[in-house]
Design a protein around this motif. Structure first.
Motif, short mmCIF file in Angstrom:
data_model
loop_
_atom_site.label_atom_id
_atom_site.label_comp_id
_atom_site.label_asym_id
_atom_site.label_seq_id
_atom_site.Cartn_x
_atom_site.Cartn_y
_atom_site.Cartn_z
N ASP A 99 3.15 11.23 5.09
CA ASP A 99 3.68 11.38 3.74
C ASP A 99 3.10 10.39 2.75
O ASP A 99 3.48 10.41 1.56
CB ASP A 99 5.21 11.22 3.76
CG ASP A 99 5.90 12.33 4.55
OD1 ASP A 99 5.36 13.46 4.57
OD2 ASP A 99 6.96 12.07 5.15
N ASP A 100 2.21 9.51 3.19
CA ASP A 100 1.59 8.57 2.26
C ASP A 100 0.61 9.31 1.35
O ASP A 100 0.17 10.42 1.64
CB ASP A 100 0.84 7.48 3.02
CG ASP A 100 1.75 6.67 3.94
OD1 ASP A 100 2.97 6.67 3.69
OD2 ASP A 100 1.24 6.04 4.89
N HIS A 113 -4.94 6.80 2.53
CA HIS A 113 -5.32 5.66 3.35
C HIS A 113 -6.82 5.44 3.18
O HIS A 113 -7.61 6.39 3.16
CB HIS A 113 -5.05 5.91 4.84
CG HIS A 113 -3.62 5.82 5.23
ND1 HIS A 113 -3.20 5.21 6.40
CD2 HIS A 113 -2.48 6.25 4.62
CE1 HIS A 113 -1.89 5.27 6.49
NE2 HIS A 113 -1.43 5.91 5.44
N VAL A 141 0.06 -2.30 2.91
CA VAL A 141 0.77 -1.18 2.28
C VAL A 141 1.10 -1.52 0.84
O VAL A 141 1.60 -2.61 0.54
CB VAL A 141 2.06 -0.85 3.06
CG1 VAL A 141 2.78 0.33 2.43
CG2 VAL A 141 1.73 -0.56 4.53
N GLU A 168 2.79 0.12 -2.97
CA GLU A 168 3.47 1.18 -3.71
C GLU A 168 2.83 1.26 -5.09
O GLU A 168 2.63 0.23 -5.74
CB GLU A 168 4.97 0.90 -3.84
CG GLU A 168 5.73 1.09 -2.54
CD GLU A 168 7.23 1.04 -2.73
OE1 GLU A 168 7.67 0.58 -3.82
OE2 GLU A 168 7.97 1.44 -1.81
N HIS A 178 4.33 6.31 -5.08
CA HIS A 178 3.76 6.78 -3.82
C HIS A 178 3.19 5.58 -3.05
O HIS A 178 3.00 4.50 -3.60
CB HIS A 178 2.66 7.83 -4.07
CG HIS A 178 1.53 7.32 -4.93
ND1 HIS A 178 1.55 7.41 -6.30
CD2 HIS A 178 0.36 6.72 -4.60
CE1 HIS A 178 0.44 6.89 -6.80
NE2 HIS A 178 -0.30 6.45 -5.79
N VAL A 179 2.97 5.82 -1.77
CA VAL A 179 2.50 4.76 -0.87
C VAL A 179 1.01 4.92 -0.63
O VAL A 179 0.52 6.01 -0.32
CB VAL A 179 3.27 4.79 0.46
CG1 VAL A 179 2.66 3.80 1.46
CG2 VAL A 179 4.74 4.48 0.23
N GLU A 180 0.29 3.82 -0.76
CA GLU A 180 -1.12 3.77 -0.43
C GLU A 180 -1.33 2.68 0.63
O GLU A 180 -0.64 1.66 0.60
CB GLU A 180 -1.97 3.46 -1.67
CG GLU A 180 -1.87 4.52 -2.76
CD GLU A 180 -2.75 4.21 -3.95
OE1 GLU A 180 -3.46 3.18 -3.91
OE2 GLU A 180 -2.72 4.98 -4.92
N VAL A 181 -2.25 2.92 1.54
CA VAL A 181 -2.52 1.96 2.62
C VAL A 181 -4.00 1.65 2.65
O VAL A 181 -4.84 2.55 2.64
CB VAL A 181 -2.07 2.52 3.99
CG1 VAL A 181 -2.37 1.50 5.09
CG2 VAL A 181 -0.59 2.86 3.97
#
Length: 245
Positions: A17-18, A21, A93, A95, A103-106
């Motif tokens: 759901d990220d 990446h 990680v 936000e 949203h989340v980015e890695v």
């Protein structure tokens, strides 16, 4: 890495759901790159498998050094160790996005690691035996202390866990032995019990001595569950290294 899943399916499973990446520090690349390119490049560098590490303070589970890498992995409480080439990946990680659309980015940082056996990783058979013992011990101790996750919040969490299991979700990628699936699911169940006991109030453990007894009982159980998770996720690489299968 074993050729049992397509690059697109692999990246989709990793990202989940990220939002995105990326991997930075990859040899030959001056900037972060997407996972599809990164995984392909790692294969050309000799990587034939990936191990997970789930370290915690005082327990460098799955790590092999050097100290600089271990320190970053401990800060993140997770890392990936490449098999076949001396690289390790540590996630950072973020936000991002405006309010209401976060949203989340890695970003995975690629760093050199020491080529040595990972710390404290049991075999699948050892992990399965230890988990069964830990589950019995945790249930007994938490029942005596009246903090075994009772009440509507605990019941809802357990029901949700059972519903996920009944849907037959794929808990591991293709190619894993059936025992790895059993060990992973049991480790998740033990981890759920520990989470319920630590996050949903003190139950009957109202005195300082009782709360200390609960903490003392749960620490080795949590450690056993993490060791089993690592054993399950790493079983394909471990069997290959031992020449099994």
């Amino acid at each position: 890495m074993a050729g049992l899943a397509s690059p697109d399916d692999t990246v989709h499973a990793i990202v989940g759901d990220d939002a995105v990446h990326r991997l930075e520090g990859l040899p030959g690349e001056s900037a972060p790159v997407g996972l599809t390119l990164a995984l392909g490049r790692l294969r050309t560098l000799g990587v034939t498998g990936l191990r997970v590490a789930l370290p915690a303070p005082g327990h460098p589970l799955g790590l092999s050094g050097p100290p600089e890498f271990n320190a970053r992995a401990l800060d993140a409480e997770e890392a990936v160790i490449c098999y076949g080439a001396a690289f390790g990946l540590v996630p950072e990680v973020y936000e991002a996005g405006p309010d209401g659309d976060v949203h989340v980015e890695v970003v995975w940082h690629c760093l050199p690691v020491r080529e040595a056996p990972p710390a404290d990783v049991p075999s699948l058979s050892e992990a399965e035996r230890e988990l069964a013992e830990a589950l019995r011990e945790a249930t007994d101790v938490l029942s005596r202390l009246d903090v075994a996750g009772s009440g509507p919040v605990a019941e809802a969490a357990i029901d949700a866990y059972r519903a996920r299991a009944e849907r037959g979700r794929e808990v591991l990628a293709p190619g894993y032995p059936p025992r790895a699936v059993r060990v992973l699911e049991l480790a998740q169940r033990v981890g759920l019990l520990v989470s319920l006991a630590t996050e949903n109030g003190h139950g009957g453990a109202v005195s300082a001595s009782e709360m200390a007894a609960r903490g003392a009982a749960l620490r080795p159980v949590e450690r056993t569950a993490r060791r089993a998770l690592v054993a399950a996720y790493n079983s394909v690489v471990e069997e290959r290294e031992r020449g099994v299968g």
